[in-house]
Enzyme design. Sequence first.
Site, PDB file in Angstrom:
ATOM      1  N   ARG A  35       3.609 -11.104  15.579  1.00 40.59           N
ATOM      2  CA  ARG A  35       2.446 -10.210  15.667  1.00 40.59           C
ATOM      3  C   ARG A  35       1.361 -10.686  14.699  1.00 40.59           C
ATOM      4  NH1 ARG A  35       2.588  -7.389  11.012  1.00 40.59           N
ATOM      5  NH2 ARG A  35       0.830  -6.065  11.589  1.00 40.59           N
ATOM      6  N   ALA A  62      10.160  -2.270   5.941  1.00 44.03           N
ATOM      7  CA  ALA A  62      11.133  -3.124   5.257  1.00 44.03           C
ATOM      8  C   ALA A  62      10.530  -3.728   3.997  1.00 44.03           C
ATOM      9  CB  ALA A  62      11.595  -4.228   6.202  1.00 44.03           C
ATOM     10  N   SER A 112      -4.131  -5.117  -2.524  1.00 43.00           N
ATOM     11  CA  SER A 112      -2.691  -4.943  -2.610  1.00 43.00           C
ATOM     12  C   SER A 112      -1.911  -6.242  -2.812  1.00 43.00           C
ATOM     13  CB  SER A 112      -2.247  -4.219  -1.349  1.00 43.00           C
ATOM     14  OG  SER A 112      -0.922  -3.856  -1.449  1.00 43.00           O
TER      15      SER A 112
HETATM   16  C1  G16 Z   1      -0.390  -3.178   4.068  1.00 42.85           C
HETATM   17  C2  G16 Z   1      -0.036  -1.962   4.886  1.00 42.85           C
HETATM   18  C3  G16 Z   1       1.422  -1.987   5.253  1.00 42.85           C
HETATM   19  C4  G16 Z   1       1.748  -3.287   5.963  1.00 42.85           C
HETATM   20  C5  G16 Z   1       1.274  -4.500   5.144  1.00 42.85           C
HETATM   21  C6  G16 Z   1       1.368  -5.789   5.915  1.00 42.85           C
HETATM   22  O1  G16 Z   1       0.358  -3.174   2.904  1.00 42.85           O
HETATM   23  O2  G16 Z   1      -0.336  -0.816   4.133  1.00 42.85           O
HETATM   24  O3  G16 Z   1       1.672  -0.899   6.091  1.00 42.85           O
HETATM   25  O4  G16 Z   1       3.114  -3.404   6.176  1.00 42.85           O
HETATM   26  O5  G16 Z   1      -0.083  -4.340   4.786  1.00 42.85           O
HETATM   27  O6  G16 Z   1       0.596  -5.646   7.081  1.00 42.85           O
HETATM   28  P1  G16 Z   1       0.293  -6.830   8.049  1.00 42.85           P
HETATM   29  O7  G16 Z   1       1.630  -7.385   8.435  1.00 42.85           O
HETATM   30  O8  G16 Z   1      -0.458  -6.230   9.187  1.00 42.85           O
HETATM   31  O9  G16 Z   1      -0.489  -7.857   7.268  1.00 42.85           O
HETATM   32  P2  G16 Z   1      -0.291  -3.464   1.503  1.00 42.85           P
HETATM   33  O10 G16 Z   1       0.804  -3.170   0.542  1.00 42.85           O
HETATM   34  O11 G16 Z   1      -0.730  -4.887   1.511  1.00 42.85           O
HETATM   35  O12 G16 Z   1      -1.446  -2.495   1.448  1.00 42.85           O
END
Ligand code: G16
Length: 539
Positions: free
Chosen positions: A502, A378, A64
């Site tokens: 976090r 967000a 992603s």
């Molecule tokens: C993924 C998750 C999202 C999350 C993001 C960041 O997004 O699907 O729900 O907000 O990671 O997560 P963290 O702050 O735990 O790194 P994506 O778009 O990268 O798959």
Amino acid sequence: MADPIAEVAKKHPAPEGIVYAYGTAGFRTKAEVLDSVMARCGLIAALRSRALGGKSIGVMITASHNPPEDNGVKLVEPLGNMLAEEWEVLSTEMANKATPEDVSAFYREIAERFNIKLSTPAHVVIGRDTRASGARLLSCVLDGVKAAGAEPKDYGFLTTPQLHYMVRCLNTQDTSDAYGTPTEPGYYEKFSEAFKRALGGKKISGSLTVDCANGVGGPKLTELVKYLPPKDQGLEIFVVNDNVIKPESLNVECGADFVKTNQRAPPSSKSGPNDRCCSLDGDADRLVYYFKDSNNMFHLLDGDRIATLVASFLGDLVRHSGLSDILKLGVVQTAYANGAATNYVEQNLKLTVDCTPTGVKHLHHAAAKLDIGVYFEANGHGTVIFSAATLEAIAKHEPRSPAQKESLDVLKACIDLINQSVGDALSDMLLVEVVLAHKNWGPQEWLATYNDLPNRLLKVVVSDRNQFKTTDAERKLVKPDGIQKQIDAEVQKVRQGRSFARASGTEDAVRVYAEAATRAEADDLARKVAEIVKAAGSA
Ligand code: G16
């Protein structure tokens, strides 16, 4: 007799000294250390399929928003939801088994624990983004799936939401809940047809420039455009940053994460004043809008803005259809939601707000408890889900006037336009365009609904991010000891201050968020909290 499970684990040995974890969005790390994880996810997907009587399980190979050298994998449940939590734990355990014999023994142990007959047919559906490592990692997944005796279906390049869509379609085919045709043209037809209906004859003013993060969203959006109404009756779209031939440019200085984190347009942007722009992320499941005003000032319209825009529109449609007595709408956010957005939903839209930990699965779960649950992070990741009872009530509702019928028709079209299986940047984008057309709004009017509190998001690299443990939907740290008190003391010093830290579930870092009454105070608070985290993380 040869043991195919041990054989495949032997073919893709786990590198020593790495502990894998199924995080916020599956396994995600440097692509070079993911071969063993991929093969084992193939095994887990086959088991999960059998545990559910042979339903199709999805495997999406993507990292992603992460940099090009990373990759990852997430598993998808039959209706397109995120993997059940219990199976996340099993996946983590499987990924960390040391020897081929351990992998094989654990495979059998899972089968026994869940009463899975290993002769049951199993189906695994696979998609991937455009990363250079994708082809190699796909072959590892296929090795695992085949070793487990499951039938793979490889869709090649897909956006993450398209893969979720395929899984849901395959599992609901020929039932009363049939979601659509499980092909790419089927996806484009479903959403473009719903878009036309949802517009209900309204005109979209101005064009939309879409930054595709140089990811899979680029070619897929170009394809979708072919199915949309001609630009004089629909939407003129300019596709930019769609260079998938150069995978090293993925998410670099462009894309939804870049725009949200840096609070500025991609440097390559050539948009003029008040031009509507939006950015997708690397696998097209996140969407943020933005524009520059006539003073060349940048304005971000992020996931909070999409949630408030969509909630207000759907609320109006429900009311104008004569359904407000029986259907209640709610909004689900995370701690990253701007305080002003939360306030706007509660005070102006008079809707309830739930706050959950980061990760779509948490938001989805909370939204599923509502009649109509609007959930967005967000960062632009989100969708709207309608409960089965809500869908039934809407289908049965008899409008009492032509005006009620008009609203009801648009509401029904919006249900079809919104990808119910997961947050989908392409479908969300069409929805936003529909809402703006109905409200006759440009980005300025959208922005004017409330004033965001200035905020700052920082990444802090620490020696072990796992020592940071949170509570209260990630709004408070319980570990390391004493750190929350220090953060609270800094928050007290600024006006309208709020801050939290976090551990990221997708990157090796701790994230710090801060907001306050002014830009200077928000930046200062973020910096102070980052220093506290850094000090505690190196203690
Ligand atoms: C993924 C998750 C999202 C999350 C993001 C960041 O997004 O699907 O729900 O907000 O990671 O997560 P963290 O702050 O735990 O790194 P994506 O778009 O990268 O798959």
